[in-house]
Write an enzyme that holds these catalytic residues in place. Sequence first.
Site, PDB file in Angstrom:
ATOM      1  N   HIS A 115       3.650 -48.141  -9.162  1.00  0.00           N
ATOM      2  CA  HIS A 115       3.668 -47.864 -10.603  1.00  0.00           C
ATOM      3  C   HIS A 115       5.077 -48.013 -11.152  1.00  0.00           C
ATOM      4  O   HIS A 115       6.027 -48.321 -10.431  1.00  0.00           O
ATOM      5  CB  HIS A 115       3.111 -46.467 -10.897  1.00  0.00           C
ATOM      6  CG  HIS A 115       3.861 -45.332 -10.261  1.00  0.00           C
ATOM      7  ND1 HIS A 115       5.182 -45.043 -10.519  1.00  0.00           N
ATOM      8  CD2 HIS A 115       3.472 -44.402  -9.353  1.00  0.00           C
ATOM      9  CE1 HIS A 115       5.577 -43.994  -9.837  1.00  0.00           C
ATOM     10  NE2 HIS A 115       4.546 -43.587  -9.100  1.00  0.00           N
ATOM     11  N   CYS A 123       4.878 -42.646  -3.506  1.00  0.00           N
ATOM     12  CA  CYS A 123       4.483 -43.918  -4.128  1.00  0.00           C
ATOM     13  C   CYS A 123       5.589 -44.958  -3.977  1.00  0.00           C
ATOM     14  O   CYS A 123       6.681 -44.670  -3.511  1.00  0.00           O
ATOM     15  CB  CYS A 123       4.175 -43.705  -5.608  1.00  0.00           C
ATOM     16  SG  CYS A 123       2.764 -42.633  -5.920  1.00  0.00           S
TER      17      CYS A 123
END
Length: 329
Positions: A115, A123
């Site tokens: 992202h 992430c």
Amino acid sequence: MQPLSDRMIADIEEKNMAKESPILVRIFKQESELEVWKEDKNGRFALLKTYPICRWSGDLGPKIKQGDRQAPEGFYTITPGLMNPNSNYYLAINTGFPNAYDRANGRTGAFLMIHGDCSSAGCYAMTDEQVAEIYALARESFFGGQKSFQIQAYPFKMTPLNMAKHRNSPNMAFWKMLKEGYDHFEVTRHEPKVDVCEKRYVFDAESSSKFSAADRCPAYKVPDDIVAAVRDKQRRDDIQTAELVNRGTPAAPIRMGVDGGMNPTFLAAVKSHGGPGATIRTAIGTIPPHVNPPAESPSSDSFMSTMSLASAESKPAPGVCRGRAAAGV
């Protein structure tokens, strides 16, 4: 969501690819790089673009349990339903962790994404500009008929030198298994077919029976040409790795002692601005003011200066990387 830029379309055409042809993504933690590969008009994957990763968290090694801040390593299948245009982090691609291998081995966690926003808790965080382009490339491949694309997430580039450096890691057996899939892609330039049985990955296996992640592997066969090419590559790599060890290549620490990484390009930009706290615009994307740079290993010459960066006031990363419910491509 933005269309592909004229420059990207020109790059695609220059590399003998079509805008809507399939893609494949490879991620390397240690190098903090994300590669987008695209199928060319000869039917083989070729490297389209390498993106520096703005931030990833944890250490080298797989994600084991919810809350360990580890970014996943392994082979993940991305369908349109895992594309999230409504993410809290601008745009997001859910890796689909845990996959069949992770579940069979009791690994837990959720909402592990690629992202934007350069902020990570498990992430792979890019800049907003980068993730917009990656998202658009994936979207075009889906529009072109690709039903899913593969993400291959590795601790580092699976070279003899890196295997020699990390020879003492307790993760080495897992990494050698990942390297087998890496080698399949390297020698074929086709997306490896990935199955799981006996709690391990199996690549390019042909079988008349179904694979079950935790059960005994069915009888299967890997095409002879792939077997031969992979065996030759592995033999060469093993010889080089042994030579590097014998020549005294130092072993890396088992634990790096830092929370993740940031590509040197972004880290240098943060340093040049005196640390985080202001929006930093670079040629490869915008670093937000709340960026939290990682400390560097104590073995690094720049350890103290980077430690001071890491201790500067910055917004802490959230407990998990998550976005609002996915809404398709």
